[in-house]
Design an enzyme around this catalytic site. Structure first.
Site, PDB file in Angstrom:
ATOM      1  N   ASN A  28       7.126 -99.906 -35.906  1.00 13.25           N
ATOM      2  CA  ASN A  28       7.043-101.049 -37.139  1.00 13.25           C
ATOM      3  C   ASN A  28       6.495-102.211 -36.295  1.00 13.25           C
ATOM      4  O   ASN A  28       7.208-103.254 -36.459  1.00 13.25           O
ATOM      5  CB  ASN A  28       8.533-101.161 -37.711  1.00 13.25           C
ATOM      6  N   LEU A  29       5.439-102.323 -35.755  1.00 14.81           N
ATOM      7  CA  LEU A  29       5.058-103.169 -34.635  1.00 14.81           C
ATOM      8  C   LEU A  29       4.554-104.493 -35.583  1.00 14.81           C
ATOM      9  O   LEU A  29       4.181-104.763 -36.545  1.00 14.81           O
ATOM     10  CB  LEU A  29       3.953-102.540 -33.912  1.00 14.81           C
ATOM     11  N   HIS A  33       5.187-107.090 -30.359  1.00  9.07           N
ATOM     12  CA  HIS A  33       4.862-105.951 -29.487  1.00  9.07           C
ATOM     13  C   HIS A  33       3.311-105.796 -29.046  1.00  9.07           C
ATOM     14  O   HIS A  33       3.090-105.362 -27.938  1.00  9.07           O
ATOM     15  CB  HIS A  33       4.990-104.731 -30.596  1.00  9.07           C
ATOM     16  N   SER A 180      10.579-110.394 -35.090  1.00  6.25           N
ATOM     17  CA  SER A 180      11.667-109.007 -34.989  1.00  6.25           C
ATOM     18  C   SER A 180      11.079-107.953 -36.073  1.00  6.25           C
ATOM     19  O   SER A 180      10.804-108.408 -37.323  1.00  6.25           O
ATOM     20  CB  SER A 180      12.859-109.411 -35.158  1.00  6.25           C
TER      21      SER A 180
END
Ligand code: PAF
Length: 276
Positions: A28-29, A33, A180
């Site tokens: 779930n980048l 990331h 996030s």
């Protein structure tokens, strides 16, 4: 970029080479990331990323089931960022036996650990396993998960792992909100409210830098402010960077950490501050 799902495939692809740079993720980048990949890519080593939603680090009633699984989109982003190999094992590949050895890290019951029992044991266990599987020379973690980073640096040090741990600054949206994977759970109204957390952290850091020393009082005022705006506060706490415990009066390197819930979404953030 290669996408591999099993340990034998991974071992064959890496053929014993221990010079890789490693980015562990749960998928779930987002841009945070990708910033990790870009930062570690600069070292010029082959970059390996892992994608595994680790059941051990989710507590009862947490979001393990609904945590977004977005493998195809994640791989596209990783490929574009120059990642060389993605390791995406399933649950059985990671935990083939019904009874799992687990690492018990120090300070695992402090801060987030007080509200997420077993979470850091799950994180440390899966990262130790991933380190053994990938055997990288260097790995990178973000400072948004400050307590996680602290625990993982301890894991590497205390288990004498030959891995250099790099830390990455938190990637933020334009309004300051720390990126996030869980921000996607926020409603439009909650997303508008969410940057209050970083604003408060910045205000408190400025007051401490300017000489305020009543940490308990500061924590209380900040928690009340969040509560008054509809947050359920887990903690808002001034700690020593060196051990994440309550600072002594002479402690100079501090970190202010907070975790609070907006509706069903738990957000965490932190800011470092140096006392003159
Ligand atoms: O920070 C995360 O995404 C996870 O906690 C990690 C380090 C990949 C372990 O599952």
């Amino acid at each position: 970029m290669h996408l591999l799902h099993t340990l034998p495939e991974l071992r064959a692809a890496l053929a014993g080479q221990r010079e890789t740079a490693f980015v562990p993720t749960m998928g779930n980048l987002h841009a945070g990331h990708i910033a990790l990949v870009e930062q570690i890519k600069v070292l010029g080593r082959p970059v390996v990323a892992s994608i595994f939603v680790n059941p051990l680090q989710f507590g009862v009633g947490e979001d393990f089931q609904r945590y977004p699984r977005t493998l195809a989109a994640d791989c596209e982003q990783l490929d574009a960022a120059g990642c060389d190999l993605v390791f995406a094992p399933d649950g059985h590949e990671m935990y083939p036996e019904p009874q799992t050895f687990q690492v018990q890290p120090p300070i695992a019951s402090e801060l987030c650990g007080a509200f997420r029992p077993g979470h850091f044991s799950g994180v440390a266990t899966v990262v130790l396993k991933l380190f053994n599987m990938v055997q990288p020379a260097v790995a990178i973690f973000g400072k948004k998960d400050y307590q996680q980073l602290f625990i993982l640096k301890g894991l590497v040090r205390q288990f004498n792992l030959p891995i250099r741990v790099l830390e990455a600054e938190t990637t933020r949206a334009a309004d300051g909100l720390a990126l996030s994977s869980r921000n996607g759970y926020l409603s439009a109204a909650e997303r508008e409210e969410a940057p209050r957390l970083v604003r408060l952290l910045r205000e408190v850091a400025a007051r401490i830098a300017a000489g305020e020393r009543d940490y308990a009082g500061i924590e209380q005022v900040a928690s009340n402010d969040l509560a008054a705006h509809g947050w359920r506060v887990d903690y808002f706490s001034v700690r020593a960077q060196a051990n994440l415990l309550a600072p002594a009066p002479e402690t100079r390197d501090l970190v202010i950490l907070a975790a609070a819930r907006l509706g069903a979404t738990r957000l965490i953030d932190n800011i470092e501050v140096r006392v003159a």
